[in-house]
Design a protein around this motif. Structure first.
Motif, short mmCIF file in Angstrom:
data_model
loop_
_atom_site.label_atom_id
_atom_site.label_comp_id
_atom_site.label_asym_id
_atom_site.label_seq_id
_atom_site.Cartn_x
_atom_site.Cartn_y
_atom_site.Cartn_z
N VAL A 26 0.84 -1.20 0.00
CA VAL A 26 0.00 0.00 0.00
C VAL A 26 0.87 1.25 0.00
O VAL A 26 0.61 2.21 -0.72
N PHE A 27 1.94 1.22 0.79
CA PHE A 27 2.84 2.37 0.83
C PHE A 27 3.49 2.63 -0.52
O PHE A 27 3.60 3.78 -0.94
N ASN A 28 3.90 1.58 -1.20
CA ASN A 28 4.54 1.75 -2.51
C ASN A 28 3.61 2.35 -3.54
O ASN A 28 4.05 3.05 -4.45
N ARG A 29 2.30 2.07 -3.42
CA ARG A 29 1.35 2.67 -4.34
C ARG A 29 1.21 4.17 -4.13
O ARG A 29 1.01 4.92 -5.07
N TRP A 30 1.32 4.61 -2.89
CA TRP A 30 1.14 6.02 -2.56
C TRP A 30 2.45 6.81 -2.52
O TRP A 30 2.44 8.03 -2.45
N ARG A 31 3.60 6.13 -2.54
CA ARG A 31 4.88 6.80 -2.35
C ARG A 31 5.16 7.84 -3.43
O ARG A 31 5.56 8.95 -3.13
N MET A 32 4.96 7.48 -4.69
CA MET A 32 5.26 8.42 -5.76
C MET A 32 4.36 9.66 -5.69
O MET A 32 4.82 10.78 -5.91
N LEU A 33 3.09 9.46 -5.37
CA LEU A 33 2.18 10.59 -5.25
C LEU A 33 2.60 11.52 -4.12
O LEU A 33 2.57 12.75 -4.26
N MET A 34 3.03 10.94 -3.00
CA MET A 34 3.48 11.77 -1.88
C MET A 34 4.77 12.51 -2.23
O MET A 34 4.95 13.67 -1.85
N MET A 35 5.66 11.86 -2.95
CA MET A 35 6.91 12.52 -3.35
C MET A 35 6.62 13.69 -4.29
O MET A 35 7.21 14.77 -4.16
N VAL A 36 5.71 13.49 -5.22
CA VAL A 36 5.34 14.57 -6.14
C VAL A 36 4.66 15.70 -5.38
O VAL A 36 4.90 16.88 -5.65
N ALA A 37 3.84 15.34 -4.39
CA ALA A 37 3.11 16.36 -3.63
C ALA A 37 4.08 17.25 -2.86
O ALA A 37 3.97 18.49 -2.92
N TYR A 38 5.05 16.67 -2.14
CA TYR A 38 5.93 17.55 -1.39
C TYR A 38 6.92 18.26 -2.30
O TYR A 38 7.33 19.39 -2.00
#
Length: 61
Positions: free
Chosen positions: A35-47
């Motif tokens: 689950v974390f790997n699915r959201w990791r890229m989105l969080m990196m782009v967000a910050y």
């Protein structure tokens, strides 16, 4: 505009810290790691976008 820049910077720091905390917890559990790997890229782009917006707003002030 300065307060918006400060707010973007603080939001970017919060997103980055929460990502590191979530990663520390997820690395111990394989199901949560997926689950974390699915959201990791989105969080990196967000910050990244929040930090870029903060830098641009600071430059415009």
């Amino acid at each position: 505009m300065l307060w918006t820049a400060i707010g973007c910077f603080i939001a970017g720091v919060v997103v980055m810290i929460s990502m590191f905390i979530w990663q520390g917890k997820a690395i111990k559990n394989h199901e949560e790691w997926g689950v974390f790997n699915r959201w990791r890229m989105l969080m990196m782009v967000a910050y990244l976008l929040l930090f870029i917006a903060s830098a641009v707003l600071f430059l415009l002030c």
